[in-house]
Write a protein that holds these residues in place. Sequence first.
Motif, short mmCIF file in Angstrom:
data_model
loop_
_atom_site.label_atom_id
_atom_site.label_comp_id
_atom_site.label_asym_id
_atom_site.label_seq_id
_atom_site.Cartn_x
_atom_site.Cartn_y
_atom_site.Cartn_z
N GLU A 278 0.82 -1.21 0.00
CA GLU A 278 0.00 0.00 0.00
C GLU A 278 0.85 1.26 0.00
O GLU A 278 0.46 2.29 -0.56
CB GLU A 278 -0.93 0.00 1.23
N ALA A 279 2.02 1.19 0.62
CA ALA A 279 2.86 2.39 0.74
C ALA A 279 3.55 2.76 -0.57
O ALA A 279 4.19 3.82 -0.65
CB ALA A 279 3.90 2.18 1.85
N ARG A 280 3.44 1.91 -1.57
CA ARG A 280 4.17 2.17 -2.82
C ARG A 280 3.22 2.31 -4.01
O ARG A 280 3.52 1.87 -5.11
CB ARG A 280 5.19 1.06 -3.06
N GLN A 281 2.06 2.91 -3.79
CA GLN A 281 1.07 3.07 -4.86
C GLN A 281 1.59 3.94 -5.99
O GLN A 281 1.14 3.82 -7.14
CB GLN A 281 -0.22 3.67 -4.29
N ASP A 282 2.53 4.86 -5.69
CA ASP A 282 3.04 5.74 -6.73
C ASP A 282 3.80 4.99 -7.81
O ASP A 282 4.02 5.51 -8.90
CB ASP A 282 3.95 6.80 -6.10
N LEU A 283 4.19 3.73 -7.52
CA LEU A 283 4.92 2.95 -8.51
C LEU A 283 4.07 2.67 -9.75
O LEU A 283 4.59 2.59 -10.86
CB LEU A 283 5.39 1.63 -7.88
N VAL A 284 2.75 2.51 -9.55
CA VAL A 284 1.87 2.27 -10.69
C VAL A 284 1.88 3.45 -11.65
O VAL A 284 1.95 3.29 -12.87
CB VAL A 284 0.44 1.98 -10.20
#
Length: 829
Positions: free
Chosen positions: A666-672
């Motif tokens: 959840e903490a790495r949603q910006d990767l999408v």
Amino acid sequence: MSPIQRARLSFRMLRRDLRAGELNVLLLALLIAIAAVTSVGFFTDRVERGLASRANELLGADLVISSDHPMAPEYTSKAAALGLQMAFTTTFPSMVLHGDATQLASIKAVSGPYPLRGRLSLGARPAISQVQGAPRPGEVWADDRLLGRLGIQPGAQLEVGDTRLRLASRIDREPDAAADVFNIMPRVILNADDLARTGLIQNGSRVRYRLLLAGPEPAIDAYRRFAEPLMARGERLETVQDARPEVRNALERAHRFLGLAALASVALACVAIGLATRRYVERHLDPVAMMRCLGASQSEIFQLFLWQFAVLALGAGLAGVALGYVAQQVLVSSLASLVDSELPASHWLPGVQGWLLGSLLLFGFAVPPLLRLRLVSTLRVLRREIDADIGSRTMYLAGGSVLAALLMWQAGEARLAAYVLGGFALGIVLAAGVGWVLMLGLRRFNRRSGITWRFGIANLYRRKGLSILQIVALSLGLMALLTLTLVRADLLRSWQQSVPPDAPNRFVINIQPQQQAGLAAFFTRHELKAPEAFPMIRGRWVALNGQDVKLERYLDERARNLAEREFNLSWAEHMQHDNRIVAGQFWAAGDTHPQFSVEEGLAKTLGIKLGDRLTFDIAGVRYEATVTSLRKVNWDSFNVNFFVVATGSMLKAQPTSYVSSFYLPEARQDLVNELVRAYPNLTVVDVGAVLAEVRGIIDKVVGAVEFVFLFTVAAGLVVLHAALASTQDERRLDNAVLRTLGASRRQLLQTALAEFAVIGALAGGVAVIGSAGLGWAVSVKLLSLPYQPDWRLPLFGIVGGALAVVLAGLPSLLRLTRTPPLRVLNQTG
């Protein structure tokens, strides 16, 4: 006695019985049955008339050709020759970006005067504009869901594939998507001229092409006759009569399910009506015998009571229809949002149908006991042991036939009705059998129990038939309640626990072969494990063992849909780790012999067996191979899996796109966002978001069904009260005799409460067995999940059943124990 005099006497008798409370249980049971069916009928009628009145708008045209591939030019040339209006839409899922935010959306590219029927509503209320046409080139329209999730307003710039487009307006209502139950993704509409610039349609993309047609009815009929023989696999005609068939099928199933839930209430109410009428008849045997002595004929007596029940049917029918009308507003508030349109006002026809149904139930289950009154002997005035039993049990076949006919009508198909009737009958038989066995077990316990329990259990044996009936009726109501609470929660918990905590929550599709290395490097660079990509090729199943696939051979709708659809095929040298061979043998790496491996569920649905030869059409080229293995696939792993897998030697030469899945914290949603910017053609599906939307729809339907099942629970309680009341006269006399012989009020109350507690516990035990079996069948057989029974199920079922019966019977017990014995003995003569 003239007919007028007979009617007046009948009304006087009815008023007297109503004041005495003789008909309270019967009226309540009839009210519940009519209200349950009428509420569902009102709601169903409103939805169906709402869809019918806007069928053209739901379709967006008079006739539509829908296809999963670009259509042949003959379709458009014929439409032009007939002078029909035409519009085109191309719909597919893709990612939409704004700044650092991304959102999976349903992209619709339109051309021509779209829609041909109805109007597209744009803007924010109250300033709504009705338009017909496509956005200007370089502009898009989007609905509120996209605006809300991206936090944007009209005027913002959106990245759609390889191009940037300006958000010109928001979509308030889109006619041909208004009733799309499965339209869970936000909508973006763009001009067809911008479609090529986006670069989104790649090899393997899931695209739906639609040709919309409108014109005079003769021209539409002529075009239909022209197009029907040309329909190829993946193509279908949609008309205003069958607009959005998947929507109509889904709504019809929901209506049917709600209707069957209502009929569960009706079935229990029938038991209550029969019990209440039986007690009513027993209490009127002596007055009827006196009337016979005064010269009343059998026909006159029957007509007197028939008039009373006709008035009851009218009064209870009107009250039940009114209650059903109020209850359907709850269903509308729960489910009307699935049909994105304002529903029309209620029609009077469902109310009439509900009233007729209640009348049929009343006379079907009440007339057989009333027939006993015709044969009451005048000698009963002197000898009360003379009864009028004429074998009325066989006459209940009429009531059972009425109930069976109603189930057939509500289910809509003979096979489903047969399953329901068979299951209902089996449940009654099992409940009666288990109840009988449990009573036999208590008989041994009774020998070692105290006097209070011994007398209470002995009362059950003296009325074995009625005790079994009480157990059956109450267990059905408790079973419904337990299934809707604890068992449903168990199924959801099993489903959640079956998914690993680190299961993939993102799927990536449309990966091109040349992008695989860069994609793996992208994940490695961001310190994530590079997901495995699997080849995916679109192919259509065209033959089985050399014979063309014929859709008409499949009676099941799901089987027809699977046989008609394009399959996502794959090829592999090794079997995936979460697959298991259940028949045959998977090929070895490097094997060049053409072979197929098929998922066992698909094979069972489509009738595919080990050793069969399958033929698939892939881009116009036919590929045939033998099925050498059947696989069990763990779909709960959320890994990429396929129904049909081939050897690499067969399909490697075909143009291929790849699909993959991965777990993203959840903490790495910006990767999408970064991934989609680097590869605009990729579609990243957030499975968690999609499942949340689907759960929202399911919760609405489940909530509505649970509301209808409240009628079932109420009917079960009425049955309980009717069953307890049916023995009230006998218990009243028993208490008077025991009080005369020296028993105290406390002893009588304890004895009766012990009897009630035992019968409630027995019914609860049967309900526990039934609900646990139902939960196991749904979990293991339908959902393929491990069943984990709730330890609270026996506690809630047995203890709750005992408490329910005790609390329901306590008020009448208190009245009985306070009645002086002398008054009872004087009244019974």
